[in-house]
Design an enzyme around this catalytic site. Structure first.
Site, PDB file in Angstrom:
ATOM      1  N   GLY A  16      -6.568  -8.234  -2.612  1.00 15.66           N
ATOM      2  CA  GLY A  16      -5.524  -8.780  -3.471  1.00 15.66           C
ATOM      3  C   GLY A  16      -5.503  -8.191  -4.865  1.00 15.66           C
ATOM      4  N   GLY A  17      -6.366  -7.181  -5.093  1.00 12.38           N
ATOM      5  CA  GLY A  17      -6.320  -6.501  -6.387  1.00 12.38           C
ATOM      6  C   GLY A  17      -4.910  -5.984  -6.673  1.00 12.38           C
ATOM      7  N   GLY A  18      -4.231  -5.561  -5.599  1.00  8.45           N
ATOM      8  CA  GLY A  18      -2.858  -5.057  -5.750  1.00  8.45           C
ATOM      9  C   GLY A  18      -1.809  -6.152  -5.626  1.00  8.45           C
ATOM     10  N   GLY A  58      -1.932  -0.339  -0.983  1.00  9.66           N
ATOM     11  CA  GLY A  58      -2.953   0.173  -1.896  1.00  9.66           C
ATOM     12  C   GLY A  58      -3.099   1.676  -1.799  1.00  9.66           C
ATOM     13  CD  GLU A  77      -3.029  -6.655   0.985  1.00 10.30           C
ATOM     14  OE1 GLU A  77      -2.846  -5.497   0.596  1.00 10.30           O
ATOM     15  OE2 GLU A  77      -3.882  -7.405   0.470  1.00 10.30           O
TER      16      GLU A  77
HETATM   17  C1  5RP Z   1      -3.764  -5.093  -2.349  1.00  9.38           C
HETATM   18  C2  5RP Z   1      -5.125  -4.974  -1.772  1.00  9.38           C
HETATM   19  C3  5RP Z   1      -5.679  -3.616  -1.605  1.00  9.38           C
HETATM   20  O1  5RP Z   1      -5.953  -3.407  -0.269  1.00  9.38           O
HETATM   21  C4  5RP Z   1      -6.924  -3.489  -2.407  1.00  9.38           C
HETATM   22  O2  5RP Z   1      -6.608  -3.822  -3.764  1.00  9.38           O
HETATM   23  C5  5RP Z   1      -7.506  -2.086  -2.347  1.00  9.38           C
HETATM   24  O3  5RP Z   1      -6.636  -1.176  -2.918  1.00  9.38           O
HETATM   25  P1  5RP Z   1      -7.028   0.332  -3.171  1.00  9.38           P
HETATM   26  O4  5RP Z   1      -7.158   0.972  -1.834  1.00  9.38           O
HETATM   27  O5  5RP Z   1      -5.899   0.870  -4.012  1.00  9.38           O
HETATM   28  O6  5RP Z   1      -8.332   0.321  -3.936  1.00  9.38           O
HETATM   29  O7  5RP Z   1      -5.776  -5.927  -1.414  1.00  9.38           O
HETATM   30  O8  5RP Z   1      -3.387  -6.437  -2.480  1.00  9.38           O
END
Ligand code: 5RP
Length: 223
Positions: free
Chosen positions: A94-96, A26, A102
């Site tokens: 998991g947004g990414g 992320g 993870e």
């Molecule tokens: C990826 C994730 C990331 O840790 C989460 O989406 C946060 O990302 P960012 O630091 O870009 O806001 O879980 O699967």
């Protein structure tokens, strides 16, 4: 001021010579990885284990030596971002799309450190849609089972095509705002055949690195 850089770089201070480090995915942990790359160039000896193909590529680019599970006994520290953090330090991640790797890595680490800018801190989880990773086989049926838990799964797309995780799976993003018991939900979701993992990280974080109102870096420890 770059808030992600402030919290991301702070996490690198926890890493010492000889450690095996879980490298999250992320835009916040990006700054941790860049900082660790600098420290490696200055003589820090660590081995990294990445949570995604993107992170693997970044770590290689900045010169962090990588290892696989075959070569290590344990992970000393895992550092990762989050989409939401509540007051118990429970997370939605998991947004990414990297939630499965993870969670495997956070679970294997002796210490799990989360880097989260203040906008990620919430009273109650569920403002962010919960990512649920499912195998493609029977995904329509799996979706129906998820719906039966009272949540509405939305099939994640990328550029007009089904989104695929690094593991070749699909993701459903689920509105869980009405759910009171995240731990129960985590377990119920993972009992559905076809669900590989979900983005609720309950009772896993040891420290959250964030910022206070004056933008000072703060460490929030588990109570
Ligand atoms: C990826 C994730 C990331 O840790 C989460 O989406 C946060 O990302 P960012 O630091 O870009 O806001 O879980 O699967």
């Amino acid at each position: 001021m770059n808030e992600k850089k402030l919290v991301g770089e702070k996490a690198a201070e926890f890493i010492k010579d000889g450690m095996v480090v879980g490298l999250g995915t992320g835009s916040t942990v990006y700054y941790t990885i860049i900082k660790l790359g600098q420290l490696v160039k200055e003589g820090l000896t660590i081995q990294g284990i990445p949570t995604s193909v993107r992170t693997e590529e970044l770590a290689k680019k900045v010169g962090i030596p990588l290892v696989s599970f075959k070569e290590i006994g344990q992970i000393d520290v895992a550092i990762d971002g989050a989409d939401e953090v509540d007051s118990n330090l429970d997370l939605i991640k998991g947004g990414g799309g990297a939630l499965l790797r993870e969670k495997i890595i956070a679970n294997a680490a002796k210490q799990f450190i989360v880097v989260a800018t203040p906008n990620k801190m919430v009273k109650k989880l569920g403002g962010f849609q919960l990512p649920v990773e499912v195998v493609p086989f029977g995904a329509e049926l799996t979706e129906k089972h998820i719906s039966k838990l009272g949540i509405d799964p939305i099939f994640r797309q990328f550029e007009g095509n089904p989104y695929r995780t690094d593991n070749g799976n699909y993701i459903f993003d689920c509105d869980i705002s009405g759910i009171l018991q995240p731990k129960e939900l985590e377990e119920k979701l993972n009992m559905i055949p076809g669900v590989v993992e979900n983005g609720l990280f309950i009772n896993m974080s040891d420290i959250v690195i964030s910022l206070d109102h004056e933008k000072n870096v703060v460490l929030i420890n588990k109570r």
